[in-house]
Design a protein around this motif. Structure first.
Motif, PDB file in Angstrom:
ATOM      1  N   UNK A 135      92.503  43.681   4.564  1.00  0.00           N
ATOM      2  CA  UNK A 135      92.497  45.073   4.976  1.00  0.00           C
ATOM      3  C   UNK A 135      93.934  45.542   5.143  1.00  0.00           C
ATOM      4  N   UNK A 136      94.211  46.756   4.699  1.00  0.00           N
ATOM      5  CA  UNK A 136      95.543  47.333   4.863  1.00  0.00           C
ATOM      6  C   UNK A 136      95.610  48.027   6.214  1.00  0.00           C
ATOM      7  N   UNK A 137      96.559  47.590   7.045  1.00  0.00           N
ATOM      8  CA  UNK A 137      96.676  48.102   8.413  1.00  0.00           C
ATOM      9  C   UNK A 137      98.122  48.526   8.650  1.00  0.00           C
ATOM     10  N   UNK A 138      98.330  49.735   9.154  1.00  0.00           N
ATOM     11  CA  UNK A 138      99.679  50.198   9.505  1.00  0.00           C
ATOM     12  C   UNK A 138     100.051  49.592  10.853  1.00  0.00           C
ATOM     13  N   UNK A 139     100.880  48.559  10.831  1.00  0.00           N
ATOM     14  CA  UNK A 139     101.184  47.851  12.072  1.00  0.00           C
ATOM     15  C   UNK A 139     102.643  47.444  12.191  1.00  0.00           C
ATOM     16  N   UNK A 140     103.497  47.941  11.329  1.00  0.00           N
ATOM     17  CA  UNK A 140     104.922  47.615  11.402  1.00  0.00           C
ATOM     18  C   UNK A 140     105.739  48.892  11.271  1.00  0.00           C
ATOM     19  N   UNK A 141     106.974  48.818  11.710  1.00  0.00           N
ATOM     20  CA  UNK A 141     107.876  49.957  11.567  1.00  0.00           C
ATOM     21  C   UNK A 141     108.288  50.103  10.107  1.00  0.00           C
TER      22      UNK A 141
END
Length: 262
Positions: free
Chosen positions: A139-145
């Motif tokens: 799954x693609x998750x936005x979790x980094x800067x």
């Protein structure tokens, strides 16, 4: 961590037994009567031809140990393998193509599919997206800067190597019907487990239009990318007009397994 390839001024390799070792792929001697196939400036083929070679042809594994089989290679590319068992056969092919695009600033074109079909693009990675395994699917998750630069790119590549392979790469490449039309950057690939992939580093042609080509590979465990010997010759060049099977030092491909990046 991988070291991202750069193109510094070329070193002069020492003479051994009065023979100057090739500094780049472009210096590998041609068979008599052949000339290198012209490649447009800025093309993948031109970039591969300019790849530097190590001064010796010993192949090391990711852990620094020598590969057991030291008879397969003609030369070793001057490009890092990292310190993890990740950059294997298809990974090396993806690495070279991604490095070429990265060097040309074509970040939006750097994208590979995981084995489960998940698209892993470098553009999304720079925005902070990461890929998390849940219920046997990424799954693609936005979790980094948001980030960019060589370290960010190297981390992206290691993630690609972890989740992509010969099966996923083979599904995204375009088939080449006739090996006699082979071009630099083409890939012989057998998708599966086991599978294997090698990349065409250079192509030359004679006055009759007959082509010969150079191949490079990594393998298992992860190891330095190396230009292969031709088992049927003292030279590393392979004839494009082979029929049926292509015999390389550590794998046999069918002529139908030649592919090309879109």
């Amino acid at each position: 961590m991988l070291t991202i390839f750069t193109c510094p001024s070329l070193p002069v390799h020492p003479k051994i037994n009065n023979t100057v070792h090739a500094v780049s792929v472009a210096d590998i001697p041609l068979p008599a009567g052949y000339k290198r196939l012209p490649q447009p400036a800025g093309s993948f083929g031109a970039w591969l031809r300019a790849m530097q070679l190590n001064a010796d042809n010993k192949v090391h594994l990711y852990n620094g140990q020598l590969k057991r089989n030291q008879e397969a290679q003609y030369a070793v590319l001057n490009i890092s393998v990292g310190n993890k068992d990740l950059q294997q056969c298809a990974d090396a092919v993806m690495r070279l193509y991604a490095e070429y695009l990265y060097a040309n600033g074509a970040y939006g074109k750097i994208s590979f599919n995981a084995t489960d079909g998940t698209k892993m693009s470098y553009s999304d990675w720079m925005k902070g997206d990461r890929f998390v395994l849940q219920k046997n699917r990424l799954l693609k998750v936005r979790q980094a800067a948001a980030a960019s630069g060589p370290a960010c790119f190297a981390q992206y590549l290691e993630t690609v190597f972890s989740w992509a392979g010969t099966m996923s790469l083979s599904k995204t490449l375009l088939p080449v019907k006739d090996t006699r039309s082979i071009l630099p950057g083409d890939v012989f690939i057998k998708g599966g487990a086991p599978g294997h992939a090698v990349i065409v580093m250079d192509v030359a042609e004679n006055a009759r239009g007959e082509r010969v080509f150079l191949l490079a590979q990594s393998y298992m465990p992860a190891q330095q990318v190396h230009v292969l010997k031709n088992p049927g010759s003292d030279a590393p060049w392979y004839p494009a007009a082979f029929s049926g099977k292509l015999l390389t030092p550590e794998w046999v491909f069918d002529s139908s397994e030649l592919s090309r990046f879109p």
